[in-house]
Design a protein around this motif. Structure first.
Motif, mmCIF file in Angstrom:
data_model
loop_
_atom_site.group_PDB
_atom_site.id
_atom_site.type_symbol
_atom_site.label_atom_id
_atom_site.label_comp_id
_atom_site.label_asym_id
_atom_site.label_seq_id
_atom_site.Cartn_x
_atom_site.Cartn_y
_atom_site.Cartn_z
ATOM 1 N N VAL A 1 -2.397 13.534 -40.764
ATOM 2 C CA VAL A 1 -3.223 12.427 -40.291
ATOM 3 C C VAL A 1 -2.689 11.823 -39.005
ATOM 4 N N SER B 1 -7.431 11.601 -32.833
ATOM 5 C CA SER B 1 -8.836 11.932 -33.042
ATOM 6 C C SER B 1 -9.385 12.861 -31.971
ATOM 7 N N THR C 1 -8.314 15.668 -31.373
ATOM 8 C CA THR C 1 -7.616 16.876 -31.774
ATOM 9 C C THR C 1 -8.023 18.123 -31.020
ATOM 10 N N SER D 1 -2.865 15.136 -29.387
ATOM 11 C CA SER D 1 -3.906 16.063 -29.825
ATOM 12 C C SER D 1 -3.290 17.418 -30.142
ATOM 13 N N ASP E 1 -10.710 10.988 -39.039
ATOM 14 C CA ASP E 1 -9.360 11.540 -39.130
ATOM 15 C C ASP E 1 -8.850 11.638 -40.567
ATOM 16 N N GLN E 2 -8.978 10.545 -41.318
ATOM 17 C CA GLN E 2 -8.428 10.528 -42.675
ATOM 18 C C GLN E 2 -9.124 11.548 -43.558
ATOM 19 N N TYR F 1 -7.920 15.156 -42.045
ATOM 20 C CA TYR F 1 -6.489 15.452 -42.009
ATOM 21 C C TYR F 1 -5.683 14.839 -43.135
#
Length: 206
Positions: free
Chosen positions: A7, A11, A13, A83, A164-165, A168
């Motif tokens: 995590v 964002s 990524t 990222s 994200d959560q 990841y």
């Protein structure tokens, strides 16, 4: 190998995956890659079927038979901005995995990412948005085992609202995320989001 929580990845990524170099150069916006339908989104409780976790082992190859993917995997780290690094753009049949995180098959969330296209045409995950629930994903591991994952959902997110959560975050069983670009295409901005395949471990073999 030092391990990090997935995590912690920013964002942005896979921003480096998303330029749409081929579509931009060829003017082929009408041939953008397939996007997942609403029917493939996650719904209800998680599939309770799950195989026992495997010991850690780096992955060497990913295969997604339903979209004819059979590609080697390289290790990916984080850039200075937080990222995820990406495979070389010129290697169209190469994907990568986040090597400071969970290895595919062990308990937790393993991350695999790859390009949707490059300047020459479609790349390894061009058809990722066409994957269906229940499809198989096999990951060959360096210890000689193959981890089989079953797809739970395929979703697309705009870059500005990337969860994200959800993508990841830690998992209490072996899970896999496969990520590429998607969410529509614009000549001015490239791809506008990401396609994410959610899967969990349902078997293994040697």
């Amino acid at each position: 190998m030092r391990r990090f929580s997935n995590v912690a990845i920013a964002s942005v990524t896979v921003v480096s995956l998303c330029t749409g170099a081929w579509l931009l150069g060829s003017g082929e916006e009408t041939h953008a890659p397939p996007q997942p339908s609403a029917a493939e989104a996650r719904s209800g409780a998680a599939d309770p079927r799950s195989a026992p976790a495997l010991p850690p082992s780096p992955p060497d190859r990913i295969r997604i038979p339903s979209i004819r993917v059979d590609a080697p995997l390289m290790g990916l780290g984080l850039t200075r901005s937080g990222s995820l690094g990406v495979p070389p753009a010129g290697e169209k049949n190469l994907a990568g995995w986040y090597e400071a995180g969970t290895t595919p098959g062990e308990t937790g969330t393993a991350i695999v990412a790859g390009h949707v296209d490059n300047a020459d045409g479609p790349a390894v995950f061009y058809d990722l948005g066409a994957v269906k629930k229940g499809s198989a994903i096999d990951v060959d591991r360096r210890d000689g085992s193959t981890a089989r994952f079953t797809v739970d959902a395929v979703e697309v997110y705009k870059a500005a609202g990337f969860p994200d959560q959800k993508v990841y975050g830690a998992a209490d069983r072996p899970e896999l995320r496969v990520i590429t670009c998607g969410g529509g295409y614009s000549r001015s901005t490239g791809y506008q989001g990401n396609v994410v395949v959610f899967a969990h471990l349902t078997g293994s073999r040697r």
